[in-house]
Design a protein around this motif. Sequence first.
Motif, PDB file in Angstrom:
ATOM      1  N   LYS A   1      14.636  89.198  86.376  1.00  0.00           N
ATOM      2  CA  LYS A   1      14.769  90.224  85.335  1.00  0.00           C
ATOM      3  C   LYS A   1      16.002  90.050  84.455  1.00  0.00           C
ATOM      4  CE  LYS A   1      14.627  95.279  85.051  1.00  0.00           C
ATOM      5  NZ  LYS A   1      14.791  96.457  85.921  1.00  0.00           N
ATOM      6  N   ASP A   2      16.950  89.215  84.846  1.00  0.00           N
ATOM      7  CA  ASP A   2      18.089  88.953  83.960  1.00  0.00           C
ATOM      8  C   ASP A   2      17.612  88.447  82.596  1.00  0.00           C
ATOM      9  OD1 ASP A   2      20.271  89.890  85.298  1.00  0.00           O
ATOM     10  OD2 ASP A   2      21.014  87.938  85.972  1.00  0.00           O
ATOM     11  N   ARG A   3      16.468  87.777  82.551  1.00  0.00           N
ATOM     12  CA  ARG A   3      15.947  87.288  81.260  1.00  0.00           C
ATOM     13  C   ARG A   3      15.639  88.474  80.336  1.00  0.00           C
ATOM     14  NH1 ARG A   3      15.250  81.819  81.840  1.00  0.00           N
ATOM     15  NH2 ARG A   3      14.756  81.781  79.632  1.00  0.00           N
ATOM     16  N   PHE A   4      15.191  89.587  80.922  1.00  0.00           N
ATOM     17  CA  PHE A   4      14.951  90.826  80.152  1.00  0.00           C
ATOM     18  C   PHE A   4      16.284  91.505  79.861  1.00  0.00           C
ATOM     19  CE2 PHE A   4      14.509  95.474  80.445  1.00  0.00           C
ATOM     20  CZ  PHE A   4      13.642  95.729  79.397  1.00  0.00           C
ATOM     21  N   ARG A   5      17.127  91.654  80.918  1.00  0.00           N
ATOM     22  CA  ARG A   5      18.411  92.348  80.733  1.00  0.00           C
ATOM     23  C   ARG A   5      19.239  91.690  79.634  1.00  0.00           C
ATOM     24  NH1 ARG A   5      18.642  91.646  86.625  1.00  0.00           N
ATOM     25  NH2 ARG A   5      17.934  93.563  87.621  1.00  0.00           N
ATOM     26  N   LEU A   6      19.202  90.359  79.572  1.00  0.00           N
ATOM     27  CA  LEU A   6      20.078  89.614  78.667  1.00  0.00           C
ATOM     28  C   LEU A   6      19.350  89.129  77.410  1.00  0.00           C
ATOM     29  CD1 LEU A   6      21.778  87.460  81.488  1.00  0.00           C
ATOM     30  CD2 LEU A   6      22.703  89.538  80.436  1.00  0.00           C
ATOM     31  N   ASP A   7      18.117  89.641  77.179  1.00  0.00           N
ATOM     32  CA  ASP A   7      17.326  89.261  75.992  1.00  0.00           C
ATOM     33  C   ASP A   7      17.205  87.742  75.845  1.00  0.00           C
ATOM     34  OD1 ASP A   7      16.824  91.893  75.019  1.00  0.00           O
ATOM     35  OD2 ASP A   7      18.901  91.979  74.301  1.00  0.00           O
ATOM     36  N   MET A   8      16.886  87.073  76.952  1.00  0.00           N
ATOM     37  CA  MET A   8      16.834  85.612  76.911  1.00  0.00           C
ATOM     38  C   MET A   8      15.474  85.065  76.496  1.00  0.00           C
ATOM     39  SD  MET A   8      18.806  84.816  80.463  1.00  0.00           S
ATOM     40  CE  MET A   8      18.840  83.051  80.253  1.00  0.00           C
ATOM     41  N   GLY A   9      14.431  85.943  76.503  1.00  0.00           N
ATOM     42  CA  GLY A   9      13.078  85.442  76.235  1.00  0.00           C
ATOM     43  C   GLY A   9      12.504  84.777  77.477  1.00  0.00           C
ATOM     44  N   GLY A  10      11.216  84.444  77.392  1.00  0.00           N
ATOM     45  CA  GLY A  10      10.564  83.753  78.510  1.00  0.00           C
ATOM     46  C   GLY A  10      10.503  84.592  79.774  1.00  0.00           C
ATOM     47  N   VAL A  11      10.435  85.930  79.608  1.00  0.00           N
ATOM     48  CA  VAL A  11      10.472  86.814  80.785  1.00  0.00           C
ATOM     49  C   VAL A  11       9.177  86.687  81.598  1.00  0.00           C
ATOM     50  CG1 VAL A  11      10.913  89.151  81.582  1.00  0.00           C
ATOM     51  CG2 VAL A  11      11.864  88.420  79.413  1.00  0.00           C
ATOM     52  N   GLU A  12       8.026  86.889  80.917  1.00  0.00           N
ATOM     53  CA  GLU A  12       6.734  86.823  81.629  1.00  0.00           C
ATOM     54  C   GLU A  12       6.577  85.471  82.316  1.00  0.00           C
ATOM     55  OE1 GLU A  12       6.939  88.015  78.491  1.00  0.00           O
ATOM     56  OE2 GLU A  12       5.977  89.997  78.534  1.00  0.00           O
ATOM     57  N   GLU A  13       6.961  84.423  81.589  1.00  0.00           N
ATOM     58  CA  GLU A  13       6.813  83.055  82.120  1.00  0.00           C
ATOM     59  C   GLU A  13       7.637  82.880  83.394  1.00  0.00           C
ATOM     60  OE1 GLU A  13       7.452  83.902  79.031  1.00  0.00           O
ATOM     61  OE2 GLU A  13       5.828  83.054  77.822  1.00  0.00           O
ATOM     62  N   ALA A  14       8.838  83.466  83.407  1.00  0.00           N
ATOM     63  CA  ALA A  14       9.718  83.316  84.572  1.00  0.00           C
ATOM     64  C   ALA A  14       9.115  84.003  85.800  1.00  0.00           C
ATOM     65  CB  ALA A  14      11.095  83.903  84.263  1.00  0.00           C
ATOM     66  N   TYR A  15       8.579  85.230  85.603  1.00  0.00           N
ATOM     67  CA  TYR A  15       7.966  85.956  86.726  1.00  0.00           C
ATOM     68  C   TYR A  15       6.777  85.146  87.270  1.00  0.00           C
ATOM     69  CZ  TYR A  15      10.586  90.380  86.195  1.00  0.00           C
ATOM     70  OH  TYR A  15      11.568  91.348  86.165  1.00  0.00           O
ATOM     71  N   LYS A  16       5.966  84.607  86.322  1.00  0.00           N
ATOM     72  CA  LYS A  16       4.792  83.830  86.736  1.00  0.00           C
ATOM     73  C   LYS A  16       5.207  82.567  87.470  1.00  0.00           C
ATOM     74  CE  LYS A  16       1.504  85.328  83.295  1.00  0.00           C
ATOM     75  NZ  LYS A  16       1.537  85.230  81.843  1.00  0.00           N
TER      76      LYS A  16
END
Length: 235
Positions: free
Chosen positions: A212-227
Motif C-alpha cells: 500500500k505504500d504505492r498508494f500512500r506515496l502516489d507511486m502508481g502501479g498499485v493494482e499491479e503490485a497487489y496482483k
Amino acid sequence: MTKGELLYEGKAKMVYETDDPNKLLVYFKDDATAGNGEKKGTIQDKGIINNKISTFFFKLLKTHGIESHFIEQVSDREMLVKMLKMLSLEVVVRNVAAGGLARRLALEEGTILKIPVIEYTYKNDDLGDPMLNRYHIMALDIARVHELDEIEHIAFTVNTVLKNFLRAKNVDLIDFKLEFGRDERDKIVLADEISPDNCRFWDMTTKEKLDKDRFRLDMGGVEEAYKELLTRLIA
Ligand code: ADP
Ligand code: TMP
C-alpha cells in the motif's frame, strides 16, 4: 450460513452478523485510506486480492500451529471468521526501517534492524492512533501482562513464518500490523487481515514496493503490485 445485519463499516471492510452468533462475515472493499483517513481512494479489485492473500496467510499460519479467527473464504470478497472481542490495539512488527519508524528516528529507509522490533498503537482514529508501551496498555486496561506476552509470542512467530515463506518468493517482509481479540474463553486470537494494506513487502532484488505504500506515496502501479504479490504467493 446466511448474511445478517451490517454490524460495522470500517475503512477497508464491512462486518456482518450471521445466523451463528459466534461467527461474522467480513466483506473486503476496494476503498483505500492513508494518513488516518486524510487520503481516500479506491484500488480496483483490492478487496478480492486482500481476501485471497489474507486467506492464504491465515492458512499458512495454521500449518505452523498459529490459530486465527479465519474459518473459511466464502466468496471473492467475503471471509467467515470467529467473532472476537477486539482489543483497541495495533501491533506492529518491524524487521527493516520504513515509514513511521524511519521518519521518527531519522533512519534511512531500508536500514536493517539488529533485532525485530514490536510497537503498539492505540486503535483510536480520533486520537490518530498514538503509540503505547506495555505500561500504557496495562494502565488503560486494554490488555493484561500475560495477554501481552501471548500477543508478542504470536506476533514474533508470525514474523518468522511469513519472513521465511516470503524469502523463497524473493520478497522481503519489512514490517506489518496485526490485530488481536479475545474469544469466548478469553483466549487471545489473531484477527483482522494480513495483506498489502497492513504489511510492507519489497522485492528482495530490486527493492520494488509491493504494498500500500504505492498508494500512500502516489507511486502508481498499485493494482499491479497487489496482483504481483498474490501471484508470487500462489506460484
Ligand atoms: P477500521 O476499523 O480500522 O476502519 P476495517 O475497515 O478493516 O478497519 O474494519 C474491520 C473491523 O473489524 C476492524 O475494526 C477490526 O478490528 C474488526 N475485526 C477484525 N476481525 C474481527 C473479529 N474476528 N471479530 C470482531 N471484529 C473484528
Ligand atoms: P508505519 O510505518 O506507518 O507505522 O506502519 C507500520 C506497518 O503497519 C506498515 O506495514 C503499515 C501498517 N499500518 C497499518 O496497517 N495501519 C495503520 O494505521 C498504520 C499507521 C500502519
